[in-house]
Design a protein around this motif. Structure first.
Motif, PDB file in Angstrom:
ATOM      1  N   LEU A 872      37.087  33.143  43.387  1.00  0.00           N
ATOM      2  CA  LEU A 872      38.309  32.454  43.048  1.00  0.00           C
ATOM      3  C   LEU A 872      39.236  32.757  44.647  1.00  0.00           C
ATOM      4  N   PHE A 873      39.175  33.866  45.142  1.00  0.00           N
ATOM      5  CA  PHE A 873      39.756  34.117  46.610  1.00  0.00           C
ATOM      6  C   PHE A 873      39.194  33.206  47.674  1.00  0.00           C
ATOM      7  N   ARG A 874      37.921  32.898  47.425  1.00  0.00           N
ATOM      8  CA  ARG A 874      37.351  32.087  48.472  1.00  0.00           C
ATOM      9  C   ARG A 874      37.807  30.524  48.404  1.00  0.00           C
ATOM     10  N   ASP A 875      38.182  30.218  47.105  1.00  0.00           N
ATOM     11  CA  ASP A 875      38.578  29.162  46.596  1.00  0.00           C
ATOM     12  C   ASP A 875      40.046  28.524  47.275  1.00  0.00           C
ATOM     13  N   ILE A 876      40.854  29.739  47.172  1.00  0.00           N
ATOM     14  CA  ILE A 876      42.238  29.635  47.503  1.00  0.00           C
ATOM     15  C   ILE A 876      42.421  29.766  48.839  1.00  0.00           C
ATOM     16  N   GLY A 877      41.480  30.164  49.613  1.00  0.00           N
ATOM     17  CA  GLY A 877      41.513  30.521  51.180  1.00  0.00           C
ATOM     18  C   GLY A 877      42.051  31.877  51.351  1.00  0.00           C
ATOM     19  N   ASN A 878      42.109  32.704  50.592  1.00  0.00           N
ATOM     20  CA  ASN A 878      42.946  34.079  50.941  1.00  0.00           C
ATOM     21  C   ASN A 878      41.685  34.933  51.468  1.00  0.00           C
ATOM     22  N   THR A 879      41.718  34.951  52.786  1.00  0.00           N
ATOM     23  CA  THR A 879      40.682  35.734  53.659  1.00  0.00           C
ATOM     24  C   THR A 879      40.950  37.114  53.387  1.00  0.00           C
ATOM     25  N   VAL A 880      42.344  37.506  53.411  1.00  0.00           N
ATOM     26  CA  VAL A 880      42.454  39.005  53.257  1.00  0.00           C
ATOM     27  C   VAL A 880      42.072  39.222  52.197  1.00  0.00           C
ATOM     28  N   GLN A 881      42.460  38.813  50.886  1.00  0.00           N
ATOM     29  CA  GLN A 881      41.500  39.320  49.745  1.00  0.00           C
ATOM     30  C   GLN A 881      40.157  39.354  49.479  1.00  0.00           C
ATOM     31  N   VAL A 882      39.634  38.308  50.400  1.00  0.00           N
ATOM     32  CA  VAL A 882      38.140  38.447  50.347  1.00  0.00           C
ATOM     33  C   VAL A 882      37.602  39.552  50.963  1.00  0.00           C
ATOM     34  N   GLY A 883      38.149  39.904  52.071  1.00  0.00           N
ATOM     35  CA  GLY A 883      37.609  41.179  52.471  1.00  0.00           C
ATOM     36  C   GLY A 883      37.834  42.313  51.845  1.00  0.00           C
ATOM     37  N   ASP A 884      39.002  42.544  51.327  1.00  0.00           N
ATOM     38  CA  ASP A 884      39.218  43.740  50.339  1.00  0.00           C
ATOM     39  C   ASP A 884      38.330  43.718  49.008  1.00  0.00           C
ATOM     40  N   THR A 885      38.100  42.602  48.572  1.00  0.00           N
ATOM     41  CA  THR A 885      37.120  42.222  47.206  1.00  0.00           C
ATOM     42  C   THR A 885      35.744  42.828  47.780  1.00  0.00           C
ATOM     43  N   LEU A 886      35.405  42.150  48.891  1.00  0.00           N
ATOM     44  CA  LEU A 886      33.832  42.538  49.156  1.00  0.00           C
ATOM     45  C   LEU A 886      33.726  44.078  49.521  1.00  0.00           C
TER      46      LEU A 886
END
Length: 936
Positions: A872-886
């Motif tokens: 979902l974070f990738r779909d909405i382009g939230n790269t900050v949260q993508v990093g945190d979730t990874l």
């Protein structure tokens, strides 16, 4: 030279210590009066073999060198930020004196003085450079210096030959040609010295030896200079044996209205026209463009005339490129080279009629005037017939348009045409297959080399900071650099800093001159004069618009024209080489062209210019407002004032993010424009609508800038609603930057304003306070504020906001070890987010549930929840949260023994954190990877 190194004071020489210490000093002396960084010094002195205490050793050497040089006047080694610098007159260092003397020789028209300067330069050599230093840098520097020394030797010979010293040179040249049998310049010098000594047969024999050896070893023929000398010997050209006194006279300037206005209608010894003006002495760079022109000549299909059209703005160097290439390849056109300045853009009035240029070419080709018809079309037909089957180069310089060029195009398939124009000449490309070559500015390094060639390397090196400023102002524009170089050359007594100060104070006016050809404003005015009235207006407004570039919708708002009309005007300006369009469809102008156009815009009524700026600011604000709602449709909406513009409406999250990515520099500039003109509501609204985008992309520095400007605007308005919202934005931004005290200060002010004026907004502020205290490590206090926030949200009747608060309470309950309470709140939040279509809130909540699962030993469920959140974070382009979730995902993988999966997640997170300049997070993930490697 620079080795072995000794410092000196007059005739007194000072030993500076052992070999490595000498190497350190040599590495500094190469860049006198410029800081050499510690890393550069380590590389220069040790290469790949830097000792473990390399920096300590370096400091020790510097201390000893300072002691050794302490008794010398005006020589000092200084430690500056990042490195070291030797402060000394460059003429006291043999390398820089060598280069300075060579520059002096090249700029002196008297061969006797030039020879004395070159001999003085060569006398400075005392052996191989950088003795004892074997690093890659030293080896490359040695090779470069050896090449410079060899060039100086060849220049000394040229000057001696110009002074008729051929007899004395013969023994030396004979020895050198044995050592360098493939050096064509040396071969030409030897052939010329032999011929001038009355040994024509030996001269011709040596040429044949060189030609045969080049063919055998390289598979190549001699270059044009050597071949030309050979032909002159065969033709018994009297200028060859006579030396300097028989230098041919300069050709007379032709009468006005004839072709070849630069070089007349001179012909070579064979009768073929040789009209090319002299090649530019200060030509630099353009390797790709030169290769492209040659490729066009080599790749042309049979039966076609090669036509290359060089485009670019006035003063960009089109004619120089054409002449440099033409002279380099003149040997491929044995039947002649024709040149005409078509005066398409000149101060003299109208462009040259094509018929005048045709008649000039016919005269140059030796056509009997009695055969030339009076009809222009018949004259063009005669030109085509005259050059058919001949290998001729036509250089048509400064063309106004395609119609001016077409009558000059040759017939047959053997000629080549090189056209330069400020217009793109689309008709020439469409109807005649011309290959377009657009000329751009020089690189900064090329600009420095150009200045060094004109002013001397020593002078440029001595004032490095002033040169940097000059290069930065001119931004690679050749004419601007040429104007500066000419003035600095004329006023050699003035420091370059004087000219840099003039540019700072006067701007574009500092590049004006009474000679129109040497005045950048004058040259640009010729292009401006050729525009339509509407194009002139559009160019002027674009020059005043906020941001480095502009798209078509914003340009339409700025000008008040329809998209069709402004698109037509933009294409016309692009064809006139006053604008460039990149692959994204964005239009921009070189800074100097923009400055000129802005000056012209000031001639229009002020209210017209202000209205245009207001329209484009409103366009950016309203489109950003629409894009922000695409990113977060559940966000608190701040109503905008009405405006007479049509904004762009992005169709979904991906398009909204792409628009923000593209327009961010213009949006930041639009806010500055709004603040400067007192449009304070627009200024603070822009801070508001940029927040979601900045947070998702991690643009915290930019967010801080726009929020501070927004707060200043809100305070000028005296609007408590605006002030409390911007304080809230600033609080979150400072918290994200881990500036806790500043964050809490802004949030406390926001809370005080909310309690007095808008109690309903307290829920948002407590939510940010919870996150802020959590960033400080106080999870208990964070849970208190999250709980208060949920209580307030439940009174507002907004399910999306309530869901966010439920998730926040669940997250901080988990941080405090209350896992059952945490899971209950997060499940309730997830149901609300899914029911009301809030993918970002759903992703946040899935991340929270995954964390709770991991903390309670349900690692497989944690992996599943993290992967759903990540998608979902990738779909909405939230790269900050993508990093945190990874980063979070790696932990349950590691707990399950899935080390490769954990490593992949953490390595991707590390790349994102580095890209987002999140140093603390990057360090933490690096430690996790190290621990994983040790444990694995």
């Amino acid at each position: 030279m620079l080795g072995p190194v000794e410092a000196w004071d007059g005739d007194r020489r000072v030993d500076v210590g052992h070999a490595r210490q000498q190497c350190v000093l040599a590495a500094l002396l190469v860049d006198v009066n410029r800081v050499v960084s510690v890393d550069q010094l380590l590389d220069r002195v040790w290469g790949q073999d830097v000792p473990s205490r390399g920096k300590g050793n370096l400091h020790s050497y510097m201390s000893r060198l300072r002691t050794a040089l302490a008794g010398l006047r005006d020589v000092v080694i200084v430690h500056r930020s990042g490195g070291w610098v030797v402060e000394v007159d460059p003429d006291r260092v043999d390398l820089h004196r060598f280069r300075g003397l060579l520059a002096l020789a090249r700029s002196n028209p008297d061969p006797g003085d030039g020879l004395a300067a070159v001999e003085g330069a060569l006398a400075l050599w005392r052996g191989e450079a950088f003795t004892g230093l074997s690093t890659p840098w030293a080896e490359a520097a040695r090779e470069t210096l050896a090449a410079e020394r060899w060039t100086a030797e060849l220049e000394r010979t040229d000057l001696a030959l110009a002074l008729d010293r051929h007899d004395a040179l013969l023994p030396e040249l004979a020895a050198r040609t044995r050592q360098h049998p493939l050096d064509e310049r040396l071969a030409a010098q030897y052939v010329l010295a032999l011929a001038r000594s009355g040994r024509q047969a030996a001269a011709l024999s040596h040429y044949q030896q060189v030609r045969a050896r080049l063919a055998d070893e390289l598979g190549a023929d001699p270059g044009l200079p050597l071949r030309d000398l050979h032909q002159r010997l065969l033709a018994a050209d009297p200028a060859v044996p006579a030396g300097r006194s028989a230098k041919p006279a300069k050709p007379a300037k032709p009468a006005a209205g004839t072709a070849g206005t630069t070089a007349g209608t001179t012909t070579g010894t064979s009768g073929a026209p040789r009209q090319l003006p002299a090649p530019p002495r200060s030509f630099i760079g353009r390797a790709d463009e030169l290769d492209a022109l040659t490729a066009a000549l080599d790749d042309v299909p049979a039966g076609a005339v090669v036509i290359s059209a060089i485009g670019g703005s006035g003063g960009i160097g089109k004619t120089w490129l054409a002449l440099h290439w033409a002279h380099r390849h003149a040997d491929r056109f044995p039947d002649g080279q024709l040149f005409v300045d078509l005066r398409g853009f000149s101060p003299d009035g109208e462009p040259m009629p094509a018929s005048v240029a045709v008649r000039g070419f016919l005269d140059a080709l030796g056509v009997d005037p009695g055969r030339v018809p009076t009809d222009p079309d018949a004259q063009s037909a005669l030109l085509r017939g005259t050059v058919v089957d001949k290998r001729i180069l036509m250089v048509l310089d400064n063309a106004a348009d395609t119609n001016q060029v077409v009558p000059l195009l040759p017939g047959g398939d053997s000629c080549t045409v090189l056209v330069t124009s400020r217009s793109r000449l689309p008709g020439l490309m469409t109807a005649h297959g011309a290959r377009h070559l657009n000329l751009d500015v020089l690189t900064d390094e090329e600009a420095r080399v150009l200045l060094a060639r004109r002013l001397g390397a020593a002078r440029v090196a001595a004032e490095a900071s002033a040169v940097d400023e000059l290069v930065g102002f001119c931004k690679g524009f050749p004419l601007a650099l040429g104007v500066i170089a000419a003035r600095a050359h004329t006023h050699a007594d003035l420091p370059l800093a004087t000219f840099a100060a003039e540019l700072r104070d006067l701007g574009l006016d500092a590049l004006a001159d009474s000679d129109p050809a040497a005045s950048l404003p004058a040259v640009l005015s010729w292009s401006h004069r050729a525009l339509t009235a509407e194009q002139q207006v559009v160019l002027g407004l674009l020059a005043t618009a906020p941001g480095p570039d502009i798209g078509l919708p914003a340009a339409a708002a700025l000008t008040g024209l329809s998209a069709v009309r402004v698109g037509r005007a933009l294409r016309g300006l692009e064809q006139a080489s006053l604008l460039t369009r990149d692959a994204r469809g964005r239009y921009s102008a070189h800074d100097l062209i923009r400055a000129y156009a802005a000056d012209t815009a000031r001639e229009r009524p002020e209210d017209e210019r202000i209205a245009a700026l207001r329209r484009v600011v409103d366009f950016y604000l309203r489109t950003a407002h629409a894009a922000d709602l695409c990113l977060d449709p559940h966000r608190e909406v701040v109503p905008l004032d009405s405006a007479d513009v049509t904004p762009h409406s992005p169709a979904g999250t991906a398009e909204a993010l792409a628009w923000f990515d593209l327009e961010q520099p213009c949006l930041l500039a639009a806010q500055q424009t709004a603040a400067a003109h007192g449009w304070d509501r627009a200024a603070w609204h822009l801070a508001w609508v940029l927040t979601t985008f900045h947070n998702r992309r991690g643009h915290l520095a930019e967010q801080l800038v726009v929020c501070r400007a927004g707060l200043a605007a809100a305070e000028r308005l005296g609007d408590p609603s605006a002030r409390l919202r911007v304080h809230r934005l600033l609080g979150r931004t400072h918290a994200a930057l881990r500036q806790h005290d500043e964050a809490v200060g802004h949030l406390d002010r926001a809370l005080a304003l909310a309690e007095r004026h808008e109690p309903g907004t307290r829920a948002h502020i407590h939510q940010v306070l919870a996150w802020t205290w959590a960033r400080q490590g106080d999870d208990a206090r964070a849970l208190e504020h999250a709980t208060r926030s949920l209580e307030f949200y439940r009174t507002l009747g907004n399910p999306a906001w309530e869901a966010n608060a439920l998730n926040m309470v669940g997250w901080y309950a988990a941080q405090n070890g209350e896992h059952d309470r945490a899971r209950e709140h997060c499940r309730a939040a997830l149901e609300l987010h899914r029911r009301h279509g809030n993918p970002e809130g759903e992703a946040d909540t899935l991340d929270s549930l995954a964390y709770i699962d991991h903390r309670t030993g349900r690692h497989e469920q944690a992996v599943g929840h993290y992967r759903q959140a990540l998608a979902l974070f990738r779909d909405i382009g939230n790269t900050v949260q993508v990093g945190d979730t990874l980063e979070h995902l790696g932990h349950p993988h590691a707990a399950l023994g899935q080390h490769e999966e954990a490593r992949a997640a953490w390595e991707e997170a590390l790349d994102l954190f580095r890209a987002q300049e999140r140093a603390d997070e990057a360090d933490r993930v690096r430690r996790e990877l190290d621990a994983l490697g040790a444990g694995g």
